[in-house]
Design an enzyme around this catalytic site. Structure first.
Site, PDB file in Angstrom:
ATOM      1  N   LYS A 105       0.830  -1.200   0.000  1.00  0.00           N
ATOM      2  CA  LYS A 105       0.000   0.000   0.000  1.00  0.00           C
ATOM      3  C   LYS A 105       0.871   1.260   0.000  1.00  0.00           C
ATOM      4  O   LYS A 105       0.527   2.264  -0.633  1.00  0.00           O
ATOM      5  CB  LYS A 105      -0.929   0.010   1.215  1.00  0.00           C
ATOM      6  CG  LYS A 105      -2.058  -1.002   1.153  1.00  0.00           C
ATOM      7  CD  LYS A 105      -3.053  -0.660   0.061  1.00  0.00           C
ATOM      8  CE  LYS A 105      -4.237  -1.588   0.069  1.00  0.00           C
ATOM      9  NZ  LYS A 105      -5.210  -1.278  -1.010  1.00  0.00           N
ATOM     10  N   LYS A 161      -7.708 -13.557 -11.613  1.00  0.00           N
ATOM     11  CA  LYS A 161      -8.615 -13.185 -10.526  1.00  0.00           C
ATOM     12  C   LYS A 161      -9.385 -11.925 -10.867  1.00  0.00           C
ATOM     13  O   LYS A 161      -8.822 -10.961 -11.388  1.00  0.00           O
ATOM     14  CB  LYS A 161      -7.826 -12.983  -9.227  1.00  0.00           C
ATOM     15  CG  LYS A 161      -8.696 -12.687  -8.012  1.00  0.00           C
ATOM     16  CD  LYS A 161      -7.841 -12.509  -6.769  1.00  0.00           C
ATOM     17  CE  LYS A 161      -8.703 -12.200  -5.548  1.00  0.00           C
ATOM     18  NZ  LYS A 161      -7.892 -11.997  -4.328  1.00  0.00           N
ATOM     19  N   LYS A 220     -11.480  -5.309  -8.241  1.00  0.00           N
ATOM     20  CA  LYS A 220     -11.825  -3.916  -8.554  1.00  0.00           C
ATOM     21  C   LYS A 220     -10.645  -3.162  -9.145  1.00  0.00           C
ATOM     22  O   LYS A 220     -10.780  -2.436 -10.129  1.00  0.00           O
ATOM     23  CB  LYS A 220     -12.309  -3.201  -7.287  1.00  0.00           C
ATOM     24  CG  LYS A 220     -13.625  -3.711  -6.714  1.00  0.00           C
ATOM     25  CD  LYS A 220     -14.058  -2.851  -5.534  1.00  0.00           C
ATOM     26  CE  LYS A 220     -15.360  -3.344  -4.920  1.00  0.00           C
ATOM     27  NZ  LYS A 220     -15.150  -4.593  -4.141  1.00  0.00           N
TER      28      LYS A 220
END
Length: 329
Positions: free
Chosen positions: A111, A194, A197
């Site tokens: 992140k 996979k 989003k």
């Protein structure tokens, strides 16, 4: 009965990967375990969402959960920020964790690379907030994906360390709960392994029939079978995975035979997948729209869910405060 806790961040609508990969299993679990499901709106603050989006996003996820079959009479569904006790336990766990071990968490590093201008303290202590979400209910199982395994180990570390420091056996060490055969890994429409989003390769539960068909017809393919009974490449196997989850066995066998004898036409395959996905998604979408229009009901369900969650969390915090030495009010 074992207690299970699971949460989801309110970042957009649920897609087929969420539905077949987790939510369908949640519907089954609510009859077999003592479950609590929550919408993790505090966690979403690590990406600085717009204030006006937070409440609406939580309602959206709640409506979608209900439309998929989660029953608040069987398992409370609540919004994370409605249970203030979570923050107190989060504080206590942070006091026992070390900068070095938090900095080694893989999801934090990823992140931090993705949002280098917003590497905030909440992102850094994400594992301890997740631990508080789980351990405030003294849950023994948590449904997780592979990407959350390290955070789950941090939750177990929080439990072990608290128990060791204070010489108690207050917190169980929650175990990863895998759905095994109950869940399906839904591939992306772009040929990737996979649906997600961030990859932009999703079919959402709120997509209308036309959008679903358009997305499926654009799915990545290849030149077609070149040899009889040959192995299918990943991009084509992905399409057959959609057949498995949305079509009948007879339909799957029909196209499987066409692949094996080299007569398969991808246009026909995609049209069949699109039609069958529409049959699966349309009734869910209709229920989503019905729930979304009834904000009074959604708020009532969230409020009642929070009351049950706070009852569970308050009992735990009472023991925690007594154990540490703080006054129990």
């Amino acid at each position: 009965m074992e207690k299970v806790v699971s949460g989801i961040r309110p970042t957009g609508n649920l897609h087929l990967g969420n539905y077949f990969g987790a939510v369908k299993s949640f519907v089954k679990m609510q009859d077999e375990y003592d479950c609590l499901f929550f919408i993790a709106d505090w966690h979403s603050l690590t990406t600085h969402p717009k204030p006006g989006d937070i409440q609406q996003s939580a309602r959206t996820i709640l409506a979608e959960y209900l439309a998929c079959g989660l029953d608040p009479a069987k398992a409370p569904i609540y919004v994370q920020s409605d249970v203030k006790e979570t923050l107190e336990l989060y504080l206590f766990f942070n006091m026992n964790m070390y900068i070095g071990e938090l900095g080694r968490v893989t999801t934090f590093k990823e992140k931090a690379r993705q949002q280098p201008d917003n590497v905030n303290a909440g992102l850094f202590t994400y594992p301890t907030l997740m631990a508080a979400d789980i351990l405030q209910h003294r849950a023994t199982k948590v449904p997780v994906g592979k990407d959350q395994e390290q955070n789950m180990e941090m939750a177990r570390k929080c439990a072990r360390r608290f128990n060791h420091i204070y010489g108690v056996e207050l917190f169980p060490e929650p175990q990863n709960f895998y759905f095994n055969s109950q869940a399906v890994k839904v591939p992306g429409l772009d040929g990737s392994g996979k649906m997600g989003k961030s990859e932009g390769n999703c079919i959402y539960l709120r997509d209308d029939d036309k959008t679903i068909t358009k997305k499926v017809m654009r799915a990545v393919t290849d030149m077609g079978p070149q040899e009889m009974n040959s192995q299918r490449p990943e991009v084509i196997e992905n399409l057959f995975t959609f057949l498995k989850i949305c079509s009948t066995k007879e339909t799957y066998d029909y196209f499987d035979e066409q692949w094996n004898n080299c007569t398969l036409r991808y246009g026909d395959l995609k049209k069949q997948i699109a039609a069958d996905l529409v049959k699966v998604i349309s009734p869910i979408r209709e229920r989503i729209d019905e729930y979304s229009a009834n904000t009074e009901l959604l708020d009532k369900i969230a409020r009642e869910g929070a009351e049950k969650a706070r009852e569970s969390a308050t009992a735990t915090l009472r023991e925690v405060r007594k154990t540490i030495g703080f006054r129990v009010g």
